[in-house]
Write an enzyme that holds these catalytic residues in place. Structure first.
Site, mmCIF file in Angstrom:
data_model
loop_
_atom_site.group_PDB
_atom_site.id
_atom_site.type_symbol
_atom_site.label_atom_id
_atom_site.label_comp_id
_atom_site.label_asym_id
_atom_site.label_seq_id
_atom_site.Cartn_x
_atom_site.Cartn_y
_atom_site.Cartn_z
ATOM 1 C CG ASP A 74 5.592 2.127 15.003
ATOM 2 O OD1 ASP A 74 4.767 1.198 14.955
ATOM 3 O OD2 ASP A 74 5.774 2.920 14.064
ATOM 4 C CG HIS A 131 3.778 1.917 11.017
ATOM 5 N ND1 HIS A 131 5.005 2.064 11.612
ATOM 6 C CD2 HIS A 131 4.046 1.644 9.715
ATOM 7 C CE1 HIS A 131 5.952 1.900 10.709
ATOM 8 N NE2 HIS A 131 5.407 1.644 9.559
ATOM 9 C CB SER A 133 8.069 -0.274 8.730
ATOM 10 O OG SER A 133 8.286 1.089 8.865
#
Ligand code: ARG
Ligand code: ASP
Length: 721
Positions: A217, A81, A649
């Site tokens: 991810d 992402h 992230s």
């Protein structure tokens, strides 16, 4: 008594410790506790201003995420992402990397990603004393800030750095301290590999912010440098970066209770707010944002499900709007469920008790909390209006965003003259051209209809609400109003815009000045500037000042407490343990998910839960290579009690020896409140298991050459020293 004391002291060791700690203070603040929890390194292995250390493997990726070096040749690991913007903008319906993934089989196939950067930290330094020179107690806020800015400018000019380095100075603890960073930003970053969305985005928005999770991810990039290993603009013959440090990857896997740390760039937290501030976020600001985005998202979703062209154009935009929407929803629910405001009130009662017991403290801090509360009450309608204005216009309605851009350009014609206006033309045209690439007016028209309705019905009449409402009433509804706006304006239409750009500057300016979309934008923003902004500009600095004093006060009053500064997009280390959690009575979440769970969620052909055929087969044949667990299963994700937030992230999850065991990408639903109310019993971060990443690269994508670049280690978990 002894027993409770023991349990209290052992609490951090059992659960993990709250906090996002500054790398240069680890030795003083954390090393002892970390070692007690299982760390096998010294603080200066993690951060050293002079020698190579783990921090040299970590970078800010693309502005808002973290990335890390995992090979001596500049291979960078981050989330899917985080790379998604690049993956999406490199994609077309023919070369659909969003749906099908992308894997380069050799270096020459790696795809340049214009605008994507990787920033490393050379060193950091406390510059509080120099920043505060000439500051005195009674100074006005404006004078104080001007003095600090002057000090920082001088400091920057005097600080030694290499030509390719930058200097960044940031406030900490709400402006009570300042730190300086020497950084290096690499601008040639290329896409190396990305799994298809059915792996990298598996579960998509339904599973986002939720455990149990089965998302792979991750994506891979490579950082390129000049021949002498320095930052350089993109050039085909740049060389892969040779990083000062890269992370070995562990094949050992994790067990509940293992020590873990997450090293990265958390963006923003507000852990030290007053109860009044917290209550406003939970009861007023979050609910407004959530209800507005709810509407925008439902509209976009309907179009995306119907039309693959719209889906590919809007998928990244949708994900980012949905991500914040869902986080705010979880946050406001969590704050309620876990009694965050009452906890703050209890904390404030203790604060006041201590303050009132000491005449000096009472004199300095006795009034802080009541004054904050009064200011929050005063600012509330304006804070709400701010959300309504920005959420319904530029944040969710694309045409308003572009109207703003064009209006700013038009303004230069009157303010700075025609020559200046013309000099800004190519910049403006470029921005509009890249905007149109992923713009579908039908979608935006529907979104704007919903947004203007929310604005017209909910914004105070005198602050622009009446203006929109009456315009809509005049033409027979919000949909009619927006239909006319889209029919008559140039802004939403590429062809019209291109024709206009052929005209003389005077005609361009005249046309845009009369453009209905731009005119409406101007009216709305004038209302905001006249009725909302002035009050915010008056009250917000007062709140900020009191918050700065309250922050300093907490550090004085709770001497026994260790304070970490709120996140501010600077490098931090957080540590904890591999841990499941129990959000409610009788419900316990296990810390690890497996590929079997992906197959449980599999819905053939589904928008969110499809699984690629090849992965189904690998699962059927248990063809996991050396990446399986001892009992032959394929791990996918795991939980830890590391205190993380947005920006973390793509951060590496490290074991006790600094090997990479996972890739941070999310938090659990009940714990999304952690930016305001971190609760070690509930808040968990979610990481992709390193073994799953390696398995996908090796077995699924067939890229053993990438594995060969890395340093895989095994048998480290059990090693004593
Ligand atoms: N919630 C995670 C974070 O805040 C992951 C977001 C990406 N996934 C998504 N479905 N939008 O960034
Ligand atoms: N998903 C977030 C990010 O992109 C991480 C988090 O908020 O926990 O940084």
């Amino acid at each position: 008594m002894k027993k409770t004391l023991f349990i209290l002291c052992m609490l951090p060791a059992m659960l993990g410790a709250q906090g996002m700690w500054m790398p240069l203070h680890l030795e003083k603040q954390n090393e002892k506790e970390m070692k007690a929890m299982g760390l096998k390194l010294d603080a200066d292995d993690l951060y050293s201003p002079t020698d190579a250390s783990v921090k040299d493997a970590i970078c800010i990726f693309g502005g808002g995420c973290t990335g890390e070096m995992i090979s001596p040749e500049g291979l960078l690991l981050t989330n899917h992402h985080c790379g998604f913007g690049s993956i999406q903008s490199l994609s077309t319906l023919e070369n659909n990397y969003v749906d099908n993934g992308f894997w380069s089989k050799q270096r020459s196939e790696e795809l340049p990603c214009p605008g994507v950067t990787a920033t490393f930290i050379t060193r950091m330094e406390d510059v509080t004393i120099r920043a505060m020179q000439g500051i005195s107690e009674g100074m006005s806020e404006r004078d104080r800030q001007a003095q600090i800015d002057k000090n920082l400018t001088e400091l920057k000019a005097k600080t030694k750095k290499e030509a390719w380095e930058d200097i960044v100075i940031r406030p900490f603890y709400n402006g009570n301290q300042y730190y300086l960073y020497i950084t290096q930003t690499f601008k040639d970053v290329r896409l190396v590999g990305a799994p298809p969305s059915s792996i990298g985005k598996f579960g998509s928005d339904t599973d986002n912010w939720v455990w149990p999770r089965h998302t792979g991810d991750f994506s891979l990039f490579r950082v390129y440098a000049s021949a002498d290993n320095k930052p350089a603009a993109y050039a085909p013959d740049n060389k892969p970066l040779k990083p000062r440090h890269y992370l070995p990857i562990s094949l050992d896997g994790v067990e509940e209770g293992d020590f873990t740390m997450v090293y990265g760039f958390p963006g923003r937290t507000d852990e030290y707010l007053s109860a009044a501030g917290l209550k406003q976020t939970a009861d007023v600001v979050d609910p407004a944002r959530v209800s507005i985005r709810d509407k925008a998202l439902k509209t976009m979703d309907a179009f995306m499900r119907r039309d693959p062209d719209v889906k590919i154009a809007y998928v990244a935009r949708y994900a980012s709007i949905a991500n914040a929407w869902k986080k705010w929803l979880g946050e406001m629910q969590g704050l309620k469920t876990y009694g965050a405001v009452d906890k703050k009130k209890a904390y404030e009662a203790e604060f006041l008790k201590r303050v009132n017991n000491d005449p000096d403290l009472k004199y300095k801090y006795g009034n802080l909390l009541p004054r904050l509360e009064k200011l929050y009450t005063e600012i509330e309608p304006y804070a709400l209006a701010r959300e309504y204005f920005f959420e319904t216009t530029v944040r969710n309605t694309q045409a308003f965003g572009q109207a703003q851009l064009l209006q700013n350009w038009v303004k230069t014609y009157d303010d700075n003259g025609e020559a200046f206006f013309v000099s800004k033309k190519s910049e403006t045209v470029n921005a509009m051209t890249s905007f149109y690439k992923d713009y579908r007016p039908v979608v935006d028209q529907a979104v704007m209809t919903g947004m203007l309705e929310m604005f017209g019905e909910n914004m105070r009449p005198g602050w622009g609400g009446e203006l929109v409402k009456s315009q809509a009433a005049l033409v027979g509804g919000y949909d009619k109003l927006v239909e006319a706006l889209f029919a008559e304006s140039t802004v939403p239409h590429k062809d019209k815009f291109e024709v206009l750009m052929e005209q003389s500057p005077a005609v361009i300016v005249q046309t845009l000045k009369k453009d209905r979309m731009i005119m409406l934008w101007n009216e709305l923003s004038d209302n905001y500037k006249n009725f909302v902004q002035p009050k915010l500009q008056e009250l917000q600095p007062q709140i900020d000042l009191l918050q700065r004093q309250y922050m300093a006060a907490q550090m004085v009053v709770f001497k026994e407490k260790r304070f970490y500064p709120d996140a501010n997009s600077t490098l931090r280390l957080t540590y904890g343990k591999v841990r499941g959690y129990q959000p409610r009575d009788a419900l316990h979440y296990h810390h690890q998910t497996y590929l079997d769970g992906v197959m449980e969620k599999y819905i053939p052909g589904d928008y969110e839960f499809d699984v690629p055929q090849k992965l189904i087969e690998l699962h059927k044949n248990k063809d996991y290579g050396r990446y399986a667990t001892a009992d032959g299963r394929m791990p996918v994700a795991f939980l830890g009690s590391n205190h993380t937030t947005g920006g973390n992230s793509g951060s590496p999850a490290l074991d006790a020896r600094g090997n990479l065991i996972g890739l941070n990408f999310d938090r659990v639903w009940e714990g999304t409140m952690s930016d305001l109310n971190y609760d070690p019993a509930i808040c968990r971060n979610i990481m992709v298991d390193a073994r799953y990443i390696l398995f996908i690269i090796d077995k699924y994508a067939g890229c053993p050459q990438l594995i060969d670049e890395m340093k895989l280690v095994k048998g480290q978990r059990k090693k004593k020293k």
